[in-house]
Design an enzyme around this catalytic site. Structure first.
Site, PDB file in Angstrom:
ATOM      1  N   GLY A 130      63.388  11.330  69.495  1.00  0.00           N
ATOM      2  CA  GLY A 130      62.969  10.243  68.616  1.00  0.00           C
ATOM      3  C   GLY A 130      62.909  10.718  67.185  1.00  0.00           C
ATOM      4  CG  ASP A 244      58.360  -0.747  64.401  1.00  0.00           C
ATOM      5  OD1 ASP A 244      59.209  -1.613  64.125  1.00  0.00           O
ATOM      6  OD2 ASP A 244      58.618   0.464  64.454  1.00  0.00           O
TER       7      ASP A 244
HETATM    8  P1  AMP Z   1      60.228   8.577  70.822  1.00  0.00           P
HETATM    9  O1  AMP Z   1      60.157   9.841  70.060  1.00  0.00           O
HETATM   10  O2  AMP Z   1      58.892   8.141  71.315  1.00  0.00           O
HETATM   11  O3  AMP Z   1      60.972   7.499  70.108  1.00  0.00           O
HETATM   12  O4  AMP Z   1      61.068   8.904  72.150  1.00  0.00           O
HETATM   13  C1  AMP Z   1      62.430   9.238  72.121  1.00  0.00           C
HETATM   14  C2  AMP Z   1      63.093   8.787  73.402  1.00  0.00           C
HETATM   15  O5  AMP Z   1      62.565   9.532  74.503  1.00  0.00           O
HETATM   16  C3  AMP Z   1      62.850   7.333  73.758  1.00  0.00           C
HETATM   17  O6  AMP Z   1      63.752   6.511  73.137  1.00  0.00           O
HETATM   18  C4  AMP Z   1      63.005   7.350  75.273  1.00  0.00           C
HETATM   19  O7  AMP Z   1      64.361   7.308  75.642  1.00  0.00           O
HETATM   20  C5  AMP Z   1      62.455   8.702  75.643  1.00  0.00           C
HETATM   21  N1  AMP Z   1      61.042   8.621  75.994  1.00  0.00           N
HETATM   22  C6  AMP Z   1      60.019   8.731  75.138  1.00  0.00           C
HETATM   23  N2  AMP Z   1      58.848   8.633  75.752  1.00  0.00           N
HETATM   24  C7  AMP Z   1      59.124   8.467  77.062  1.00  0.00           C
HETATM   25  C8  AMP Z   1      58.323   8.289  78.226  1.00  0.00           C
HETATM   26  N3  AMP Z   1      56.995   8.269  78.128  1.00  0.00           N
HETATM   27  N4  AMP Z   1      58.915   8.125  79.408  1.00  0.00           N
HETATM   28  C9  AMP Z   1      60.277   8.124  79.484  1.00  0.00           C
HETATM   29  N5  AMP Z   1      61.091   8.293  78.428  1.00  0.00           N
HETATM   30  C10 AMP Z   1      60.532   8.456  77.223  1.00  0.00           C
END
Ligand code: AMP
Length: 400
Positions: A130, A244
Site C-alpha cells: 500500500g 475516503d
Molecule cells: P494497504 O497498505 O492497507 O493499502 O494494503 C495494501 C494491500 O494489501 C491491499 O490493497 C490488500 O490487497 C492487501 N491487504 C491489506 N490489508 C489486508 C488484510 N487485512 N487482509 C488481506 N489483505 C490485505
C-alpha cells in the site's frame, strides 16, 4: 488526540482461536527504539498530507549478520524471507509497561494490553503493498491466530510527512470493533519499522471483485451497501467519519462480508477544517471540492455522499462523475450524473437521495437501512454470503 508516546504505549491483546497449532518459540524482547526518535514530534502538528501518496517499496532487511532468516509455515502460509528473527530476540529490556492512556474506561472495555514483538509472529506470504508499506499474512506463534501484519517504515513515513495520518489510522481503527470494519488488534515497533496487527481479510480487495465482475447484481450491491451503512452508523455514533470511502478501501472477509479499511483520512467529527483535498476525486463530495466558502466545512455527511457514489459504482461499474479531473470536479459541484436505464427504480431512488448537493438534505444512515431497495434485497439477519454460492463475480442478468 494522544501524542506519539501514548501510541507507543498502547497495545491490545488479540482474541485468539486455535487454528494451525504451532510451536511456541521462546522469544523475548529486543530493546525497542522509540517511535518518537524516528518521527519528529515537531513535525506532527504540521504534517497533514495534501494528497494520497505511494511510498517506495522497501525490502524487509536481513538480520544482524546480513543473512536473511526463513521461517516455515503450514501450507496455507508460504515461505518468505524474513526480517531478522535474531534481531527480535533476547534482551532483558522489554518495553516498559506504562499505563495506557487510551485504555481508560470506555463503552467497550479492552483486554489487557500486551507487549507485542516480531518474534511472536511467523510471517507468511505478502498480501499486498500500500501507500505506507507492505502487508503480510502472519500467525501468532503461541496461539496460531492468523492475522495480517502491516509493516510501515518510519523513514518513509517521515519522508512522506504522513506521521499524522498514520497516528490517526492507528488511533481510530484500534478503537473500532464492528464486523464490517477491519480490526486493528494492536501494534508494535522496532527502531526502523512500525507493525500493525490487523484482521486478515481472506477474500482480498473488493475493488478486484468489482473489476472482475464488471458490476454487481442488485441484490449483492444492496447487501454490500447495507453492511456499509451498518459500519458507518457505528463509526458515526463514535463521531468518526471515514472520508475516503471507495472500493479500493474495502476488503472482503472469509464469508464475503465487507471490511472497511484504510482509516488514514478519517477524522473525529465535527471537523471544522476547510477543504483538504484528500481521497480520490471521484468520491469527493461537493462540500469538499469548493474551496474558500464558509459553508464548506463538512461533517459525517461526506460519507453519505460517498455511499451514493459507491452504490452507483457497484451497480454501473464506474463512478458517476468519472471524467477528466477538471470536469469531474465541475460535475460533482453541479451534481451532474446520468444513471443508466438498467439500474432499477429503487436503486436509482437511493442514489439520487444520497447524491444531494446540500449535505443536510442527504438521506441519513437510518433512512438508508430502511430504504425500499435495501429492504427488498436484505432479508433481516441474512448476510449476503448466504446468497453468493455460485453467484459471486458473475454478471447479473438485468431485469428492468
Ligand atoms: P494497504 O497498505 O492497507 O493499502 O494494503 C495494501 C494491500 O494489501 C491491499 O490493497 C490488500 O490487497 C492487501 N491487504 C491489506 N490489508 C489486508 C488484510 N487485512 N487482509 C488481506 N489483505 C490485505
Amino acid at each position: 488526540m494522544a501524542d506519539i508516546q501514548n501510541l507507543e504505549q498502547r497495545f491490545e491483546s488479540i482474541t485468539v482461536q486455535d487454528e494451525n497449532q504451532d510451536s511456541n518459540a521462546p522469544y523475548q524482547h529486543k530493546p525497542k527504539g522509540s517511535l518518537s526518535q524516528a518521527i519528529s514530534l515537531s513535525n506532527l502538528g504540521t504534517a497533514a498530507a495534501q494528497s494520497r501518496m505511494k511510498l517506495p517499496l522497501q525490502k524487509l532487511p536481513a538480520n544482524a549478520a546480513g543473512k536473511p532468516t526463513q521461517t516455515t509455515l503450514s501450507t496455507t502460509i508460504t515461505k518468505i524471507t524474513l526480517p531478522s528473527q535474531a534481531a527480535q530476540r533476547p534482551s532483558a529490556e522489554s518495553r516498559p509497561s506504562d499505563p495506557d492512556p487510551l485504555s481508560q474506561p470506555t463503552d467497550n472495555p479492552k483486554p489487557k494490553p500486551k507487549n507485542w514483538h516480531l518474534g511472536m509472529f511467523e510471517i507468511g506470504k505478502p498480501l499486498g503493498k500500500g501507500k505506507f508499506g507492505r502487508v503480510y499474512l502472519a500467525r501468532e506463534r503461541s496461539t496460531g491466530f492468523v492475522c495480517a501484519l502491516k509493516v510501515l517504515h518510519k523513514s518513509e513515513i517521515q519522508q512522506g510527512k504522513v506521521e499524522k495520518q498514520v497516528r490517526r489510522e492507528i488511533e481510530i481503527q484500534s478503537n473500532l470493533a464492528h464486523t464490517n470494519i477491519l480490526r486493528l488488534y494492536g501494534h508494535f515497533h522496532d527502531t526502523k519499522r512500525i507493525f500493525l496487527i490487523i484482521e486478515f481479510a481472506r477474500q482480498g480487495e473488493l475493488y478486484k471483485h468489482l473489476r472482475k465482475a464488471g458490476r454487481f447484481p442488485e441484490w449483492q450491491a444492496a447487501q454490500y451497501i447495507a453492511q456499509m451503512a451498518s459500519a458507518l452508523k457505528y463509526m458515526h455514533k463514535k463521531h468518526v467519519m471515514h472520508r475516503d470511502i471507495k472500493p479500493e478501501n474495502i476488503l472482503v472477509g472469509l464469508h464475503g462480508e465487507i471490511k472497511i479499511s484504510d482509516f488514514g483520512w478519517s477524522v473525529h467529527a465535527p471537523n471544522n477544517r476547510r477543504n483538504t483535498m484528500c481521497g480520490t476525486l471521484d468520491y469527493l463530495p461537493p462540500e469538499m471540492i469548493k474551496p474558500g466558502r464558509e459553508e464548506n466545512w463538512y461533517s459525517e455527511k461526506v460519507d453519505l455522499w460517498s455511499l451514493g457514489v459507491l452504490t452507483y459504482e457497484f451497480l454501473v461499474g464506474e463512478a458517476p462523475f468519472e471524467d477528466t479531473p477538471v470536469m469531474t470536479q465541475r460535475r460533482i459541484a453541479r451534481g451532474e450524473m446520468t444513471i443508466p436505464p438498467f439500474v432499477s427504480a429503487e436503486a436509482r431512488d437511493l442514489i439520487k437521495r444520497l447524491l444531494v448537493l446540500d449535505p443536510d438534505k442527504r438521506l441519513s444512515l437510518e433512512e438508508v437501512e430502511v430504504h425500499p431497495w435495501i429492504i427488498k434485497h436484505c432479508v433481516k439477519g441474512e448476510r449476503h454470503y448466504q446468497r453468493t454460492s455460485g453467484g459471486e463475480g458473475k454478471k447479473e442478468k438485468v431485469v428492468q
